[in-house]
Design an enzyme around this catalytic site. Structure first.
Site, PDB file in Angstrom:
ATOM      1  N   SER A   1       0.810  -1.228   0.000  1.00 24.76           N
ATOM      2  CA  SER A   1       0.000   0.000   0.000  1.00 24.76           C
ATOM      3  C   SER A   1       0.842   1.275   0.000  1.00 24.76           C
ATOM      4  CB  SER A   1      -0.971  -0.012   1.182  1.00 24.76           C
ATOM      5  OG  SER A   1      -1.921  -1.027   0.987  1.00 24.76           O
TER       6      SER A   1
ATOM      7  N   THR B   1      -4.971  -3.702   8.110  1.00 18.24           N
ATOM      8  CA  THR B   1      -4.813  -5.059   7.602  1.00 18.24           C
ATOM      9  C   THR B   1      -4.697  -6.044   8.767  1.00 18.24           C
ATOM     10  OG1 THR B   1      -3.648  -6.417   5.980  1.00 18.24           O
ATOM     11  CG2 THR B   1      -2.271  -4.902   7.237  1.00 18.24           C
TER      12      THR B   1
ATOM     13  N   LYS C   1      -8.570  -5.812  11.626  1.00 13.74           N
ATOM     14  CA  LYS C   1      -9.777  -5.321  10.943  1.00 13.74           C
ATOM     15  C   LYS C   1     -11.032  -5.343  11.824  1.00 13.74           C
ATOM     16  CE  LYS C   1      -8.350  -6.300   6.186  1.00 13.74           C
ATOM     17  NZ  LYS C   1      -8.706  -6.920   4.894  1.00 13.74           N
TER      18      LYS C   1
ATOM     19  N   ASN D   1     -11.567  -2.009   6.848  1.00  8.14           N
ATOM     20  CA  ASN D   1     -10.196  -1.924   6.311  1.00  8.14           C
ATOM     21  C   ASN D   1      -9.795  -0.479   6.013  1.00  8.14           C
ATOM     22  OD1 ASN D   1     -11.563  -1.340   3.939  1.00  8.14           O
ATOM     23  ND2 ASN D   1     -10.109  -2.448   2.665  1.00  8.14           N
TER      24      ASN D   1
ATOM     25  N   ASP E   1     -12.940  -3.550   0.697  1.00 10.16           N
ATOM     26  CA  ASP E   1     -12.548  -4.811   0.039  1.00 10.16           C
ATOM     27  C   ASP E   1     -13.650  -5.307  -0.900  1.00 10.16           C
ATOM     28  OD1 ASP E   1      -9.991  -5.131   1.084  1.00 10.16           O
ATOM     29  OD2 ASP E   1     -10.666  -6.287   2.820  1.00 10.16           O
TER      30      ASP E   1
ATOM     31  N   ALA F   1     -13.357 -18.791   4.292  1.00 11.06           N
ATOM     32  CA  ALA F   1     -14.417 -18.200   5.116  1.00 11.06           C
ATOM     33  C   ALA F   1     -13.818 -17.259   6.159  1.00 11.06           C
ATOM     34  CB  ALA F   1     -15.239 -19.314   5.784  1.00 11.06           C
ATOM     35  N   GLY F   2     -12.634 -16.694   5.845  1.00  7.85           N
ATOM     36  CA  GLY F   2     -12.003 -15.726   6.746  1.00  7.85           C
ATOM     37  C   GLY F   2     -12.503 -14.322   6.454  1.00  7.85           C
TER      38      GLY F   2
ATOM     39  N   ALA G   1     -11.456 -11.884   4.428  1.00 14.26           N
ATOM     40  CA  ALA G   1     -11.585 -11.485   3.028  1.00 14.26           C
ATOM     41  C   ALA G   1     -12.781 -12.184   2.385  1.00 14.26           C
ATOM     42  CB  ALA G   1     -10.307 -11.821   2.272  1.00 14.26           C
TER      43      ALA G   1
ATOM     44  N   TYR H   1      -2.133 -12.189  -3.945  1.00 19.70           N
ATOM     45  CA  TYR H   1      -1.518 -11.348  -4.973  1.00 19.70           C
ATOM     46  C   TYR H   1       0.000 -11.458  -4.964  1.00 19.70           C
ATOM     47  CZ  TYR H   1      -1.446  -8.123  -0.994  1.00 19.70           C
ATOM     48  OH  TYR H   1      -1.283  -7.569   0.242  1.00 19.70           O
TER      49      TYR H   1
HETATM   50  P1  NAP Z   1      -7.952 -14.849   7.361  1.00 26.43           P
HETATM   51  O1  NAP Z   1      -9.122 -14.101   7.900  1.00 26.43           O
HETATM   52  O2  NAP Z   1      -6.830 -15.214   8.244  1.00 26.43           O
HETATM   53  O3  NAP Z   1      -8.529 -16.178   6.634  1.00 26.43           O
HETATM   54  C1  NAP Z   1      -7.636 -17.139   6.083  1.00 26.43           C
HETATM   55  C2  NAP Z   1      -8.421 -18.129   5.236  1.00 26.43           C
HETATM   56  O4  NAP Z   1      -7.486 -19.028   4.620  1.00 26.43           O
HETATM   57  C3  NAP Z   1      -9.387 -19.000   6.036  1.00 26.43           C
HETATM   58  O5  NAP Z   1     -10.466 -19.381   5.215  1.00 26.43           O
HETATM   59  C4  NAP Z   1      -8.483 -20.213   6.373  1.00 26.43           C
HETATM   60  O6  NAP Z   1      -9.207 -21.383   6.682  1.00 26.43           O
HETATM   61  C5  NAP Z   1      -7.769 -20.368   5.056  1.00 26.43           C
HETATM   62  N1  NAP Z   1      -6.499 -21.123   5.193  1.00 26.43           N
HETATM   63  C6  NAP Z   1      -5.355 -20.669   5.753  1.00 26.43           C
HETATM   64  N2  NAP Z   1      -4.399 -21.621   5.675  1.00 26.43           N
HETATM   65  C7  NAP Z   1      -4.980 -22.687   5.052  1.00 26.43           C
HETATM   66  C8  NAP Z   1      -4.516 -23.973   4.673  1.00 26.43           C
HETATM   67  N3  NAP Z   1      -3.262 -24.377   4.930  1.00 26.43           N
HETATM   68  N4  NAP Z   1      -5.370 -24.816   4.047  1.00 26.43           N
HETATM   69  C9  NAP Z   1      -6.635 -24.432   3.783  1.00 26.43           C
HETATM   70  N5  NAP Z   1      -7.142 -23.214   4.101  1.00 26.43           N
HETATM   71  C10 NAP Z   1      -6.326 -22.357   4.732  1.00 26.43           C
HETATM   72  O7  NAP Z   1      -7.273 -14.023   6.158  1.00 26.43           O
HETATM   73  P2  NAP Z   1      -8.006 -13.088   5.078  1.00 26.43           P
HETATM   74  O8  NAP Z   1      -7.903 -11.673   5.497  1.00 26.43           O
HETATM   75  O9  NAP Z   1      -9.360 -13.669   4.806  1.00 26.43           O
HETATM   76  O10 NAP Z   1      -7.031 -13.268   3.811  1.00 26.43           O
HETATM   77  C11 NAP Z   1      -7.092 -14.432   2.993  1.00 26.43           C
HETATM   78  C12 NAP Z   1      -6.235 -14.214   1.750  1.00 26.43           C
HETATM   79  O11 NAP Z   1      -6.779 -13.142   0.965  1.00 26.43           O
HETATM   80  C13 NAP Z   1      -4.784 -13.815   2.055  1.00 26.43           C
HETATM   81  O12 NAP Z   1      -3.946 -14.435   1.101  1.00 26.43           O
HETATM   82  C14 NAP Z   1      -4.768 -12.306   1.828  1.00 26.43           C
HETATM   83  O13 NAP Z   1      -3.510 -11.809   1.446  1.00 26.43           O
HETATM   84  C15 NAP Z   1      -5.764 -12.190   0.680  1.00 26.43           C
HETATM   85  N6  NAP Z   1      -6.386 -10.861   0.606  1.00 26.43           N
HETATM   86  C16 NAP Z   1      -6.218 -10.179  -0.551  1.00 26.43           C
HETATM   87  C17 NAP Z   1      -6.804  -8.941  -0.699  1.00 26.43           C
HETATM   88  C18 NAP Z   1      -6.607  -8.201  -1.974  1.00 26.43           C
HETATM   89  O14 NAP Z   1      -6.863  -6.990  -2.012  1.00 26.43           O
HETATM   90  N7  NAP Z   1      -6.217  -8.879  -3.027  1.00 26.43           N
HETATM   91  C19 NAP Z   1      -7.571  -8.372   0.353  1.00 26.43           C
HETATM   92  C20 NAP Z   1      -7.729  -9.123   1.534  1.00 26.43           C
HETATM   93  C21 NAP Z   1      -7.121 -10.368   1.637  1.00 26.43           C
HETATM   94  P3  NAP Z   1      -9.637 -21.688   8.224  1.00 26.43           P
HETATM   95  O15 NAP Z   1     -10.892 -20.880   8.460  1.00 26.43           O
HETATM   96  O16 NAP Z   1      -9.836 -23.149   8.252  1.00 26.43           O
HETATM   97  O17 NAP Z   1      -8.482 -21.225   9.086  1.00 26.43           O
END
Ligand code: NAP
Length: 277
Positions: free
Chosen positions: A25, A70, A74, A95, A111, A137-138, A140, A222
């Site tokens: 960012s 981030t 959040k 965010n 987002d 289901a996190g 994002a 990304y």
């Molecule tokens: P988060 O709230 O920590 O959620 C992580 C997610 O990934 C959960 O669904 C988790 O499953 C799953 N996960 C993690 N490790 C895993 C594994 N080894 N096997 C299977 N599932 C796994 O994080 P978040 O904020 O949602 O971010 C998720 C991704 O999106 C990240 O890569 C982040 O960089 C990306 N993101 C990108 C943008 C963008 O602008 N492009 C914006 C936000 C996020 P469980 O529920 O089982 O733990």
């Protein structure tokens, strides 16, 4: 000689996270300020979870003009907000923080908007009544689900911790077979997990065989260029959308609210693509 900068009138915005050193960012927003000749600077603030509320209030007290938020802050920052947008209420996470000019701050979640703008730009599809497979289901994934439901999509959701799926859509088992089956009838498959981050291999858990002409694969992860999963989906004939587009458009939506100025998307894109330095 160049005039000294920053000065006592330079405005500042930034991103808080823990850790935050990896954030793209600062490059994106500083490129935008430079392109428009705005006397603003954008910084990254590493803030540990025990001090987030205190730190956010302190930053705004000393004149911060806007913050991105981030992982893992959040949810916690909502406590600092004097108002939140309907997106934050629905997603349960903010965010973007915008000073309200009255000592308080409004929390927004850009987002969801960023997700849709990148989709519309790279692979526009009619989502009304369309079936979508959302993997994850996190935080994002919650923003993505909110965005997709707003467009009338029917959501099927797979996640490693399967108990989290039902709140977002019709649960699908987190097995390759079940996800391939769901992907075969979906117009859009979204990876909203962190699977694929920092690896050059296609994650074995993500569906691939069912992705082909007629489907769109969208990876929130990304990096420069396509992720291995997106590259493999493209090789199968699928259209693809990468996470950099979402990052760009969520940032642009925040920039617009802080500055009141239309964000220079080309400069922001170039800032994201520039080598780290
Ligand atoms: P988060 O709230 O920590 O959620 C992580 C997610 O990934 C959960 O669904 C988790 O499953 C799953 N996960 C993690 N490790 C895993 C594994 N080894 N096997 C299977 N599932 C796994 O994080 P978040 O904020 O949602 O971010 C998720 C991704 O999106 C990240 O890569 C982040 O960089 C990306 N993101 C990108 C943008 C963008 O602008 N492009 C914006 C936000 C996020 P469980 O529920 O089982 O733990």
């Amino acid at each position: 000689m160049d005039s000294p900068w920053p000065t006592s009138s330079t405005r500042f915005a930034g991103v808080i996270g823990w850790p935050v050193g990896h954030s793209l960012s600062p490059r994106m927003h500083n490129a935008a300020f430079r392109a428009l000749g705005l006397d603003w600077a954008y910084l990254a603030f590493p803030i540990d979870p025990d001090h987030v509320v205190q730190a956010v209030r302190g930053l705004f007290r000393v004149g911060c003009s806007g913050l991105n938020v981030t992982i893992p802050h959040k949810q916690a920052v909502i406590e600092c907000c004097s108002a939140v947008t309907p997106a934050v209420e629905a997603i349960g996470a903010a965010n973007t923080l915008i000073p309200d000019g009255d000592g308080g701050m409004t929390g927004d979640n850009t987002d969801a908007e960023g997700f849709l703008r990148a989709l519309d730009e790279s692979a526009p599809i009619d989502l009304d009544g369309a079936e979508v497979l959302l993997i994850g289901a996190g935080g994002a994934a919650k923003a993505v689900a909110f965005a997709l439901k707003g467009r009338g999509a029917r959501l099927r959701v797979a996640n490693r911790s399967e108990e989290k799926c039902a709140a977002l859509g019709e649960p699908v088992a987190f097995t390759r077979e079940a996800m391939e089956q769901a992907a075969s009838t979906a117009v859009l498959v979204v990876n909203a997990t962190s699977l694929g981050m920092g690896s050059d291999a296609v994650p074995a858990d993500l569906p691939l065989d069912a992705l082909g002409p007629g489907s769109v694969a969208y990876d929130l992860v990304y990096r420069a260029g396509r992720t291995p999963w997106l590259a493999a989906a493209a090789a199968n004939g699928a259209r693809t959308v990468d996470g950099l587009g979402m990052l760009l458009h969520q940032g642009a939506a925040a920039f617009r609210q802080w500055t009141g100025v239309e964000p220079p998307l080309d400069a922001m894109r170039a800032g994201l693509a520039a080598p780290a330095g």
